[in-house]
Design an enzyme around this catalytic site. Structure first.
Site, PDB file in Angstrom:
ATOM      1  N   PHE A 137       0.837  -1.201   0.000  1.00  0.00           N
ATOM      2  CA  PHE A 137       0.000   0.000   0.000  1.00  0.00           C
ATOM      3  C   PHE A 137       0.882   1.267   0.000  1.00  0.00           C
ATOM      4  CE2 PHE A 137      -2.096   2.754   3.437  1.00  0.00           C
ATOM      5  CZ  PHE A 137      -2.687   3.610   2.516  1.00  0.00           C
TER       6      PHE A 137
ATOM      7  N   TYR B 110       5.034  -7.773  16.116  1.00  0.00           N
ATOM      8  CA  TYR B 110       5.132  -6.550  15.307  1.00  0.00           C
ATOM      9  C   TYR B 110       5.752  -5.424  16.127  1.00  0.00           C
ATOM     10  CZ  TYR B 110       3.437  -2.737  12.256  1.00  0.00           C
ATOM     11  OH  TYR B 110       3.329  -1.635  11.440  1.00  0.00           O
TER      12      TYR B 110
ATOM     13  N   ASP C  61      12.958 -11.756  -0.517  1.00  0.00           N
ATOM     14  CA  ASP C  61      12.548 -11.630   0.885  1.00  0.00           C
ATOM     15  C   ASP C  61      13.630 -10.860   1.643  1.00  0.00           C
ATOM     16  OD1 ASP C  61      11.976 -12.304   3.671  1.00  0.00           O
ATOM     17  OD2 ASP C  61      10.546 -13.729   2.790  1.00  0.00           O
TER      18      ASP C  61
HETATM   19  P1  NAD Z   1       1.413  -3.514   3.273  1.00  0.00           P
HETATM   20  O1  NAD Z   1       1.159  -4.820   3.934  1.00  0.00           O
HETATM   21  O2  NAD Z   1       0.490  -3.061   2.210  1.00  0.00           O
HETATM   22  O3  NAD Z   1       2.880  -3.461   2.671  1.00  0.00           O
HETATM   23  C1  NAD Z   1       3.964  -4.210   3.157  1.00  0.00           C
HETATM   24  C2  NAD Z   1       4.752  -4.718   1.969  1.00  0.00           C
HETATM   25  O4  NAD Z   1       5.907  -5.439   2.445  1.00  0.00           O
HETATM   26  C3  NAD Z   1       3.946  -5.687   1.101  1.00  0.00           C
HETATM   27  O5  NAD Z   1       4.137  -5.373  -0.256  1.00  0.00           O
HETATM   28  C4  NAD Z   1       4.546  -7.049   1.449  1.00  0.00           C
HETATM   29  O6  NAD Z   1       4.404  -7.988   0.409  1.00  0.00           O
HETATM   30  C5  NAD Z   1       5.975  -6.673   1.736  1.00  0.00           C
HETATM   31  N1  NAD Z   1       6.670  -7.638   2.611  1.00  0.00           N
HETATM   32  C6  NAD Z   1       6.215  -8.158   3.769  1.00  0.00           C
HETATM   33  N2  NAD Z   1       7.130  -8.993   4.286  1.00  0.00           N
HETATM   34  C7  NAD Z   1       8.194  -8.995   3.430  1.00  0.00           C
HETATM   35  C8  NAD Z   1       9.436  -9.660   3.399  1.00  0.00           C
HETATM   36  N3  NAD Z   1       9.798 -10.526   4.368  1.00  0.00           N
HETATM   37  N4  NAD Z   1      10.282  -9.432   2.362  1.00  0.00           N
HETATM   38  C9  NAD Z   1       9.927  -8.575   1.359  1.00  0.00           C
HETATM   39  N5  NAD Z   1       8.762  -7.926   1.327  1.00  0.00           N
HETATM   40  C10 NAD Z   1       7.895  -8.124   2.356  1.00  0.00           C
HETATM   41  O7  NAD Z   1       1.484  -2.434   4.465  1.00  0.00           O
HETATM   42  P2  NAD Z   1       1.716  -0.848   4.414  1.00  0.00           P
HETATM   43  O8  NAD Z   1       0.590  -0.231   5.125  1.00  0.00           O
HETATM   44  O9  NAD Z   1       2.069  -0.417   3.051  1.00  0.00           O
HETATM   45  O10 NAD Z   1       2.983  -0.720   5.374  1.00  0.00           O
HETATM   46  C11 NAD Z   1       4.284  -0.438   4.867  1.00  0.00           C
HETATM   47  C12 NAD Z   1       5.229  -0.229   6.042  1.00  0.00           C
HETATM   48  O11 NAD Z   1       4.786   0.886   6.831  1.00  0.00           O
HETATM   49  C13 NAD Z   1       5.330  -1.417   6.990  1.00  0.00           C
HETATM   50  O12 NAD Z   1       6.668  -1.572   7.409  1.00  0.00           O
HETATM   51  C14 NAD Z   1       4.459  -1.018   8.154  1.00  0.00           C
HETATM   52  O13 NAD Z   1       4.879  -1.623   9.356  1.00  0.00           O
HETATM   53  C15 NAD Z   1       4.660   0.492   8.176  1.00  0.00           C
HETATM   54  N6  NAD Z   1       3.506   1.150   8.816  1.00  0.00           N
HETATM   55  C16 NAD Z   1       2.327   1.326   8.158  1.00  0.00           C
HETATM   56  C17 NAD Z   1       1.252   1.948   8.789  1.00  0.00           C
HETATM   57  C18 NAD Z   1      -0.054   2.193   8.102  1.00  0.00           C
HETATM   58  O14 NAD Z   1      -0.985   2.690   8.761  1.00  0.00           O
HETATM   59  N7  NAD Z   1      -0.227   1.940   6.825  1.00  0.00           N
HETATM   60  C19 NAD Z   1       1.378   2.368  10.127  1.00  0.00           C
HETATM   61  C20 NAD Z   1       2.589   2.153  10.773  1.00  0.00           C
HETATM   62  C21 NAD Z   1       3.655   1.563  10.119  1.00  0.00           C
END
Ligand code: NAD
Ligand code: UDP
Length: 309
Positions: free
Chosen positions: A11, A143, A56
């Site tokens: 996202f 997490y 990964d």
């Molecule tokens: P999301 O789940 O849409 O995106 C995470 C991405 O990381 C996905 O494309 C997934 O396939 C990839 N991924 C997961 N594990 C992996 C691995 N081992 N190796 C390679 N790729 C991997 O979530 P998001 O909302 O886009 O979040 C992105 C980042 O922002 C994350 O680190 C999340 O912790 C952080 N975050 C997001 C929010 C939010 O509200 N959206 C809030 C706090 C922190």
């Protein structure tokens, strides 16, 4: 510049890739597609400045890049709890691998940390100086503690090895390209309302969150990454705070339809309140959110409407 975005098919990552390419940079998007989707980046696949690598982050990688954004990690509670040991490995090993690469190629490296480092906060709103209230052995710990350990690694590489870091603590962010089955509250409510299903409020719905629209957040990422004054950690989020009942009511007002609000069990360790203190971001990055909740919900509902058609 050449910029590596881990989690680039997710996202937030896909919006970041769009912005970086729009600024004329080359982007390497690394993702294992656990929660990310090809459709989020399909429009970029023919762009000669865009490179997609299925990999990964727990396994080492090498790229000649100038900047690294580390976003790889499932963010939604049902997804990060699906395989909790893997979630901790992703946060910790992903951080080590990004920091090792940054050290070798002298790249600036950015960590997507989270408001979850504050746990169920006893200080409200949460400033960066607050150390948090985190259960180390609960269902959210994989997490929360993974992200806390990643912050520790970032600051130790910074102090010990002079790695050029930036750390942002992201508060709940929503918008187009969230997965329809993501499980987070905004996507759940909008998809439920669009399908005419009941909106599932967990517990009595009095718990609060503060919701930031994705475009605002990505602007904050770029501002933090491209200044030299501050390494972080810095909060980015929208201080507008709502109960989950208020969010459900606003979603129904925006989407319309026959849905009602129903209550389901509150998940374990669900934080009772959350609101970012964004004084640091306001003063040092001249950043603050510009999209209010109703406008953001409308834009997100438009996206899901077209997805579900
Ligand atoms: P999301 O789940 O849409 O995106 C995470 C991405 O990381 C996905 O494309 C997934 O396939 C990839 N991924 C997961 N594990 C992996 C691995 N081992 N190796 C390679 N790729 C991997 O979530 P998001 O909302 O886009 O979040 C992105 C980042 O922002 C994350 O680190 C999340 O912790 C952080 N975050 C997001 C929010 C939010 O509200 N959206 C809030 C706090 C922190
Ligand atoms: N929530 C809810 N209904 C849902 C999904 C979530 O009431 O269908 C609640 C959840 O219990 C929490 C809040 O909404 O209090 C935010 O949940 P989310 O999973 O989006 O993010 P986080 O808890 O990580 O902030």
């Amino acid at each position: 510049m050449r910029v590596l975005v881990t989690g680039g098919a997710g996202f937030l990552g896909s919006h970041l890739c769009d912005r970086l390419l729009g600024q004329g940079h080359e982007v390497v998007c690394l993702d294992n597609f656990f929660t990310g989707r090809k459709r989020n980046i399909r429009h970029l696949l023919d762009n000669p400045d865009f490179e997609l690598v299925r990999h990964d982050v727990i396994d080492p990688f090498k790229f000649e890049v100038d900047q690294i954004y580390n976003l790889a990690c499932p963010a939604s509670p049902p997804h990060y709890q699906f395989n909790p040991i893997k979630t901790t490995k992703t946060s910790v090993m992903g951080a080590i691998n990004c920091l090792g690469l940054a050290k070798r190629v002298r790249a600036r490296v950015f960590q997507a940390s989270t408001s979850e480092v504050y746990g169920d906060p006893a200080v409200h709103p949460q400033p960066e100086s607050y150390w948090g209230n985190v259960n180390p052995i609960g269902q959210r710990s994989c997490y929360d503690e993974g992200k806390r350990c990643a912050e520790t690694l970032f600051f130790d590489y910074h102090r010990e090895n002079k790695v050029d870091i930036r750390v942002v603590r992201i508060f709940n962010t929503y918008g187009p390209r969230m997965h329809p089955n993501d499980g987070r509250v905004v996507s759940n409510f909008i998809v439920q309302a669009l399908k005419g299903e009941n909106l599932t409020v967990y517990g009595d719905g009095s718990q609060t969150r503060s919701f930031c629209y994705v475009d605002d957040l990505i602007e904050g990422f770029l501002r933090l990454m491209n200044q030299d004054e501050l390494v972080g950690p810095i909060n980015l989020g929208n201080p507008g705070e709502f109960t989950m009942l208020e969010l459900a009511e606003k979603t129904l007002a925006v989407v319309g339809g026959p849905s009602k609000i129903v209550h389901e069990a509150l998940p374990a360790d669900d934080p009772k309140q959350r609101q970012p203190d964004i004084t640091l971001a306001r003063e040092h990055l001249r950043w603050e959110p510009t999209v209010d909740l109703i406008e953001g919900l409308k834009r997100t509902a438009d996206y899901f409407r077209s997805e579900l058609d």
